[in-house]
Design an enzyme around this catalytic site. Structure first.
Site, PDB file in Angstrom:
ATOM      1  CG  HIS A  49     -16.864  28.761 -29.600  1.00 17.26           C
ATOM      2  ND1 HIS A  49     -18.069  28.296 -29.494  1.00 17.26           N
ATOM      3  CD2 HIS A  49     -16.463  28.104 -28.515  1.00 17.26           C
ATOM      4  CE1 HIS A  49     -18.558  27.731 -28.477  1.00 17.26           C
ATOM      5  NE2 HIS A  49     -17.255  27.507 -27.758  1.00 17.26           N
ATOM      6  CB  CYS A  58     -22.491  29.615 -28.750  1.00 18.19           C
ATOM      7  SG  CYS A  58     -23.525  30.581 -27.438  1.00 18.19           S
ATOM      8  CG  ASN A 114     -16.228  24.106 -29.374  1.00 21.05           C
ATOM      9  OD1 ASN A 114     -16.101  25.062 -28.677  1.00 21.05           O
ATOM     10  ND2 ASN A 114     -17.110  22.895 -29.245  1.00 21.05           N
ATOM     11  CG  HIS A 129     -13.508  26.757 -24.951  1.00 20.24           C
ATOM     12  ND1 HIS A 129     -13.599  25.341 -24.612  1.00 20.24           N
ATOM     13  CD2 HIS A 129     -14.332  27.074 -25.975  1.00 20.24           C
ATOM     14  CE1 HIS A 129     -14.716  25.013 -25.564  1.00 20.24           C
ATOM     15  NE2 HIS A 129     -15.052  26.186 -26.312  1.00 20.24           N
ATOM     16  NE  ARG A 175     -18.618  20.779 -21.403  1.00 23.18           N
ATOM     17  CZ  ARG A 175     -18.767  21.934 -21.791  1.00 23.18           C
ATOM     18  NH1 ARG A 175     -20.001  22.407 -22.232  1.00 23.18           N
ATOM     19  NH2 ARG A 175     -18.040  22.821 -21.749  1.00 23.18           N
ATOM     20  CG  ASP A 176     -18.301  22.802 -25.842  1.00 19.51           C
ATOM     21  OD1 ASP A 176     -19.662  23.086 -25.695  1.00 19.51           O
ATOM     22  OD2 ASP A 176     -17.297  23.730 -25.970  1.00 19.51           O
TER      23      ASP A 176
END
Length: 398
Positions: free
Chosen positions: A304, A335, A344, A302, A109-110
């Protein structure tokens, strides 16, 4: 000659080889050491009977006895010792990291949502996901039910969901939903778990999902009331800092913000370091404050890797007692409000470190690394992982 009592001094090597000492008295028992396996260790003390001797307890944690030692040696009272701890003069008690942790993969997803240009073929997505699930990943955020106009790469969310639920019915698979429409679609397809995002920063919330804080809370309530059977994880974006409002130094900001969500049923919250601004001290402080305010709340993180602290911050969170940690295969993603920044935390990098620390995730590092390389060869994007860049045979671990 000096008139002092004396006895032979045995070297460790002699003791280890002497069956009367090492074997009969059980001074070198075998124990199961996490992350290492069976190994011989010296027992806690010699015994003069035939009862075997074993280590009675684990060694103290780093700094565990500092207060007692400084109190006796220097005469400091508890108030002065507390001040010295706050100032960093005396080390605080080191936290014990859990031996088992829930690892949550979010790359499908991310990571995939960040890819520009041509659509990633659905079958390629499924192949990458299958490889990770077969590597032992048991928890995965694999897509989102958002408008294809907003995130074109995830327009095949329904097809991916149907394929995975049919093939992996026992896996903990979930998707991001921004609103009631997305939640209903996920439920209709068979999902019983979703995550819902709101930003701690009012500015970022408006820029990211075009809502005020009040509107986001109302939308969460709507999902909760309309889909009571759905498990909803609250993803708190910009939990540590925001590109518009800066770094949050006071944990009370998050504590106060979450109160309304706790009251309407949130039981799990993932703290997201959206722009990679967190540091270990801030992580510990925020988690400590949240655990004190909401002891029943399950916390996940979570991070980064914008400043190279993704893995370090994750370890700090594990020491603080989080129940789950997220990462993305290869470190793909990041982001959109931090152009050029690293993405990430890479799943394979985190799995490698946890393996070295003896923390069990159930995930095979070598298979995850191979999958990360497989993905990078086929899916373009910004990869912040480290192990995927190691090509020298003598340095490669996977």
């Amino acid at each position: 000659d000096a008139g002092c009592p004396a006895s032979p001094v045995n070297t460790l090597d002699r003791v280890a080889k002497d069956p009367q000492i090492a074997e009969a008295r059980g001074m070198f028992p075998e124990i199961d050491q996490p992350g290492i396996g069976q190994m011989k260790v010296t027992a806690s003390a010699q015994k003069l009977t035939n009862t075997k001797s074993y280590p009675r307890k684990a060694a103290p944690l780093l700094g565990e006895n500092n207060e007692a030692i400084f109190g006796r040696m220097l005469g400091f009272d508890s108030e002065k010792l507390a001040r010295l701890k706050e100032q960093g003069v005396i080390l605080r008690e080191a936290a014990a990291m859990e031996r088992n942790v829930k690892f949550i993969e979010v790359g499908p997803r991310d990571g995939f949502q960040s890819v520009k240009g041509d659509m990633i073929p659905t079958q390629l997505k499924l192949e990458v996901i299958r490889r990770m699930l077969d590597a032992g990943v048991g928890h995965m955020e694999f897509t989102s039910f958002v408008s294809p106009k907003a995130i074109p790469q995830l327009a095949d969310s329904a097809e991916v969901t149907q394929a995975l639920l049919a093939e992996y019915p026992g896996a903990d698979l979930f998707a991001l939903v921004p609103n009631l429409r997305g939640a209903r679609r996920a439920y209709e397809l068979g999902l019983r778990k979703v995550c819902y995002v709101v930003s701690l920063s009012a500015s970022h919330n408006k820029a990211n999902i075009n809502r005020t804080h009040q509107q986001s809370l109302a939308a969460y309530r709507e999902i909760r009331e309309s889909c009571p059977e759905l498990e909803i994880v609250l993803d708190l974006a910009t939990a540590f800092g925001c590109p518009f409002e800066g770094k949050y130094r006071e944990p009370g900001v998050a504590v106060d913000f979450l109160r309304d969500y706790i009251e309407v049923g949130v039981t799990t919250c993932c703290l997201c370091d959206t722009i990679g601004i967190a540091d270990p001290a801030q992580v510990r402080g925020l988690l400590s404050a949240l655990k004190a305010a909401y002891p029943a709340l399950s916390l996940e993180v979570h991070f980064h890797d914008t400043r190279g602290l993704g893995v370090l911050n994750t370890c700090a969170a594990l020491e603080a007692g989080v129940s789950g940690v997220q990462a993305a295969l290869g470190g793909l993603g990041g982001c959109p409000f931090a152009p050029g920044a690293s993405g990430n935390t890479a799943s394979e990098d985190l799995i490698y470190l946890l393996d070295q620390l003896g923390v069990e995730t159930g995930v095979d590092f070598a298979k995850m690394l191979a999958t990360a390389k497989y993905q990078r060869e086929r899916v373009p994007g910004s990869y912040s992982g480290h192990h995927i860049n190691i090509n020298a045979p003598q340095c490669a671990l996977g």
